[in-house]
Design a protein around this motif. Sequence first.
Motif, PDB file in Angstrom:
ATOM      1  N   ALA A 126     -36.207 -68.490 -12.559  1.00  0.00           N
ATOM      2  CA  ALA A 126     -37.133 -68.370 -13.714  1.00  0.00           C
ATOM      3  C   ALA A 126     -37.673 -66.882 -14.197  1.00  0.00           C
ATOM      4  CB  ALA A 126     -38.108 -69.376 -13.509  1.00  0.00           C
ATOM      5  N   ALA A 127     -38.132 -66.192 -13.073  1.00  0.00           N
ATOM      6  CA  ALA A 127     -38.880 -64.943 -13.172  1.00  0.00           C
ATOM      7  C   ALA A 127     -37.619 -63.887 -13.497  1.00  0.00           C
ATOM      8  CB  ALA A 127     -39.422 -64.347 -11.886  1.00  0.00           C
ATOM      9  N   PHE A 128     -36.528 -64.129 -13.141  1.00  0.00           N
ATOM     10  CA  PHE A 128     -35.465 -63.032 -13.445  1.00  0.00           C
ATOM     11  C   PHE A 128     -35.130 -63.205 -14.944  1.00  0.00           C
ATOM     12  CE2 PHE A 128     -30.827 -62.882 -14.379  1.00  0.00           C
ATOM     13  CZ  PHE A 128     -30.757 -61.324 -14.203  1.00  0.00           C
ATOM     14  N   PHE A 129     -34.906 -64.651 -15.425  1.00  0.00           N
ATOM     15  CA  PHE A 129     -34.693 -64.714 -16.871  1.00  0.00           C
ATOM     16  C   PHE A 129     -35.703 -64.627 -17.597  1.00  0.00           C
ATOM     17  CE2 PHE A 129     -31.058 -67.243 -15.264  1.00  0.00           C
ATOM     18  CZ  PHE A 129     -30.173 -66.625 -15.876  1.00  0.00           C
ATOM     19  N   GLY A 130     -36.857 -64.726 -17.378  1.00  0.00           N
ATOM     20  CA  GLY A 130     -38.249 -64.072 -17.936  1.00  0.00           C
ATOM     21  C   GLY A 130     -38.318 -62.456 -18.228  1.00  0.00           C
ATOM     22  N   GLY A 131     -37.945 -61.822 -17.076  1.00  0.00           N
ATOM     23  CA  GLY A 131     -37.633 -60.345 -17.199  1.00  0.00           C
ATOM     24  C   GLY A 131     -36.496 -59.751 -17.822  1.00  0.00           C
ATOM     25  N   LEU A 132     -35.429 -60.548 -17.810  1.00  0.00           N
ATOM     26  CA  LEU A 132     -34.415 -60.309 -18.975  1.00  0.00           C
ATOM     27  C   LEU A 132     -34.786 -60.491 -20.575  1.00  0.00           C
ATOM     28  CD1 LEU A 132     -31.362 -59.742 -18.937  1.00  0.00           C
ATOM     29  CD2 LEU A 132     -30.909 -62.255 -18.931  1.00  0.00           C
ATOM     30  N   MET A 133     -35.570 -61.543 -20.601  1.00  0.00           N
ATOM     31  CA  MET A 133     -35.978 -61.655 -21.931  1.00  0.00           C
ATOM     32  C   MET A 133     -37.103 -60.423 -22.476  1.00  0.00           C
ATOM     33  SD  MET A 133     -36.345 -65.666 -22.770  1.00  0.00           S
ATOM     34  CE  MET A 133     -37.076 -66.314 -21.539  1.00  0.00           C
ATOM     35  N   ASN A 134     -37.979 -60.056 -21.433  1.00  0.00           N
ATOM     36  CA  ASN A 134     -38.881 -58.824 -21.588  1.00  0.00           C
ATOM     37  C   ASN A 134     -38.118 -57.589 -22.068  1.00  0.00           C
ATOM     38  OD1 ASN A 134     -41.028 -60.352 -19.177  1.00  0.00           O
ATOM     39  ND2 ASN A 134     -41.658 -60.025 -21.297  1.00  0.00           N
ATOM     40  N   VAL A 135     -37.000 -57.255 -21.162  1.00  0.00           N
ATOM     41  CA  VAL A 135     -36.214 -56.166 -21.376  1.00  0.00           C
ATOM     42  C   VAL A 135     -35.732 -56.361 -22.702  1.00  0.00           C
ATOM     43  CG1 VAL A 135     -34.205 -55.103 -20.780  1.00  0.00           C
ATOM     44  CG2 VAL A 135     -35.927 -55.524 -18.933  1.00  0.00           C
ATOM     45  N   SER A 136     -34.981 -57.350 -23.121  1.00  0.00           N
ATOM     46  CA  SER A 136     -34.420 -57.602 -24.423  1.00  0.00           C
ATOM     47  C   SER A 136     -35.563 -57.195 -25.569  1.00  0.00           C
ATOM     48  CB  SER A 136     -34.007 -58.790 -24.584  1.00  0.00           C
ATOM     49  OG  SER A 136     -32.915 -59.062 -23.745  1.00  0.00           O
TER      50      SER A 136
END
Length: 194
Positions: A126-136
């Motif tokens: 979950a944290a990985f995909f949250g970070g991916l959205m933050n980077v986007s």
Amino acid sequence: MKKNSFREGQYMVIPENPVSMFLFNSVYSAWIWLALRLYLGYTWFTAGIKKLSSGTWTGENAGAGLEGFVKGALAKAEGGDDVTGWYATFLENVVLPNSKVFAHMVAFGETLVGLGLILGLLTGIAAFFGGLMNVSFLFAGSISVNPILFILAILIVLAWKVAGWYGLDRWALPLLGTPWTRSSRETKEQTTHI
């Protein structure tokens, strides 16, 4: 060979320092990750719920909210501000024509990431995909709290083994077959075959 390192199979294993051992491997640090996880989860969950309940991300006018966001990012790219050319090309040629699909992905993704972090279920993922959205969002020129959320997401990814201890991961990860639930014989066999 130093006294603090040892050979396991064909690799030299260097022990962790006490601080990172405590933060990323000890269940005694789980309360720290619980606080960060709940803050990050609440932030993602409320953002996702707002998008789900508005008509501009999902519902009648699905994609309108994302289209506005993308057009703002493209305007920044044209002005030479904050958005790189390759990302502007991606937004213009992939995201904008498929804005309804991406809007649903963002709205449901934020909600699911938030739920995963709040419940402590598959916390690292979950944290990985949250970070991916933050980077986007950062690539699209949206600064706001995204750098802080990204740093917290990376820390939680690093602490995935203990970050969900006060949550459902305490029971879910052993059921899914995490590395530490294997028998020591299986682990030794895998190490020697690597």
